[in-house]
Design an enzyme around this catalytic site. Structure first.
Site, PDB file in Angstrom:
ATOM      1  CG  ASP A 164      36.782  42.717  44.651  1.00 39.39           C
ATOM      2  OD1 ASP A 164      36.214  43.075  43.600  1.00 39.39           O
ATOM      3  OD2 ASP A 164      37.448  43.505  45.361  1.00 39.39           O
ATOM      4  CB  SER A 165      32.064  41.566  41.232  1.00 35.17           C
ATOM      5  OG  SER A 165      32.667  40.595  40.400  1.00 35.17           O
ATOM      6  CG  ASP A 218      39.556  41.552  41.742  1.00 43.12           C
ATOM      7  OD1 ASP A 218      40.428  42.246  41.179  1.00 43.12           O
ATOM      8  OD2 ASP A 218      38.336  41.793  41.670  1.00 43.12           O
ATOM      9  CE  LYS A 240      40.000  43.498  38.506  1.00 47.27           C
ATOM     10  NZ  LYS A 240      39.501  44.329  39.625  1.00 47.27           N
ATOM     11  CD  GLU A 297      39.132  48.080  43.993  1.00 45.62           C
ATOM     12  OE1 GLU A 297      39.042  49.046  44.782  1.00 45.62           O
ATOM     13  OE2 GLU A 297      38.189  47.294  43.785  1.00 45.62           O
ATOM     14  CD  GLU A 301      34.371  49.401  38.340  1.00 47.54           C
ATOM     15  OE1 GLU A 301      35.315  48.693  38.757  1.00 47.54           O
ATOM     16  OE2 GLU A 301      33.194  49.245  38.716  1.00 47.54           O
TER      17      GLU A 301
HETATM   18  O1  KIV Z   1      35.400  42.503  40.833  1.00 45.14           O
HETATM   19  C1  KIV Z   1      35.161  42.614  39.628  1.00 45.14           C
HETATM   20  O2  KIV Z   1      34.367  41.873  39.038  1.00 45.14           O
HETATM   21  C2  KIV Z   1      35.834  43.673  38.910  1.00 45.14           C
HETATM   22  C3  KIV Z   1      35.279  44.052  37.589  1.00 45.14           C
HETATM   23  C4  KIV Z   1      34.021  44.764  37.791  1.00 45.14           C
HETATM   24  C5  KIV Z   1      36.251  44.791  36.770  1.00 45.14           C
HETATM   25  O3  KIV Z   1      36.761  44.246  39.387  1.00 45.14           O
END
Ligand code: KIV
Length: 275
Positions: free
Chosen positions: A56-57, A95, A124, A126, A193
């Protein structure tokens, strides 16, 4: 049918969870990178990256937001589909964005979207102790799960900024307990992280599942970074753990290959990248 099995003896068989578990057992470092489109996915695959994360970056590096909070399920599904089309060997993780897993049922239907529409092989999320039930529910429904602990960027407004986590003894002990709890709940991978290197090492040593770090020191089972950061495409100040692999590299592919090599032989992260 079962083409994955047929490819088992090819020189570049697709990476799966079994591959990642074996790598941890044999001490081979796992190289992850983010990607958000098919062209970069192909390049990252050619460079030998083991796992690709549609993070989600993308809210920050693609969409120009200040945080990951505005990213939606439709955004991740769109980018995941594009990345999946470009990948051959790497394992694809997507994510779960902000508020896509507030209840077990919503988490399950959104995880299914990422796998069925987005082509992801793992999701993934959080996670802290508050998400144990959700991880357990997903795992019980055979959804491969990566639990992301330490700095959780989706909580930025609650926490009040992006800060290193687990510096104090009490917070470190809680994180260790959470990591064990998430593994027991069925998480197949734990991602850490921004935590002190000593805590990263302890968690990786105690857990059976692979532990991947970003700003978690060298003694974890693998590393992940944001693609645009290591190719120096993001302007402004970078987090301490970022290394610019474009420096001295003749092409983006050469930079990505240098990243994979540095992760595999332990040259990255160096002490200056650690907390
Ligand atoms: O969103 C993302 O790219 C991430 C990484 C920074 C681990 O969660």
């Amino acid at each position: 049918m079962y083409t994955q099995l047929e490819q088992r003896h090819s020189p570049r068989p697709p990476v799966n969870l079994g591959t990642l578990r074996r790598m941890k057992a044999e001490g081979e470092k796992i190289a992850w990178l983010t990607a958000y489109d098919a062209s970069f996915a192909m390049l990252v695959d050619m460079a030998g990256v083991d796992v690709v994360l549609v993070g989600d970056s993308l809210g920050m590096v693609i969409q120009g937001h200040e945080t990951t909070v505005p990213v939606t399920m439709d955004d991740i599904v769109y980018h995941s589909k594009a990345v999946a089309r470009g990948l051959g060997r790497p394992f694809l993780v997507a994510d779960m964005p902000f508020m896509s897993y507030p209840t077990r049922e919503l988490a399950l239907s959104n995880a299914v979207r990422l796998m069925q529409e987005g082509g992801a092989k793992m999701v993934k999320l959080e996670s802290g102790s508050g998400q144990l039930g959700i991880v357990e529910f997903l795992a019980r429904h055979d959804i491969p799960v990566c639990a992301h602990i330490g700095l959780r960027p989706q909580t930025v407004h609650k926490v009040g900024g992006f800060k290193v986590q687990g510096r104090e003894a009490e917070a470190a002990a809680q994180m260790l307990t959470d990591a064990h709890g998430l593994q027991e709940a069925g998480a197949d991978i734990v991602l850490l992280e921004c935590v002190p290197a000593t805590l990263g090492a302890q968690i990786a040593k105690e857990l059976e599942v692979p532990v991947i770090g970003i700003g978690a020191g060298p003694d974890v089972d693998g590393q992940v970074l944001v693609l645009y950061d290591i190719l120096d495409l993001t302007p402004g100040r970078k987090p301490r753990f970022v290394q610019n692999f474009m420096e001295g590299a003749p092409s983006p592919l050469a930079a990505l290959e240098a990243y994979v090599k540095a992760v595999k032989d332990g040259a990255y992260p160096a002490p200056e990248h650690c907390f």
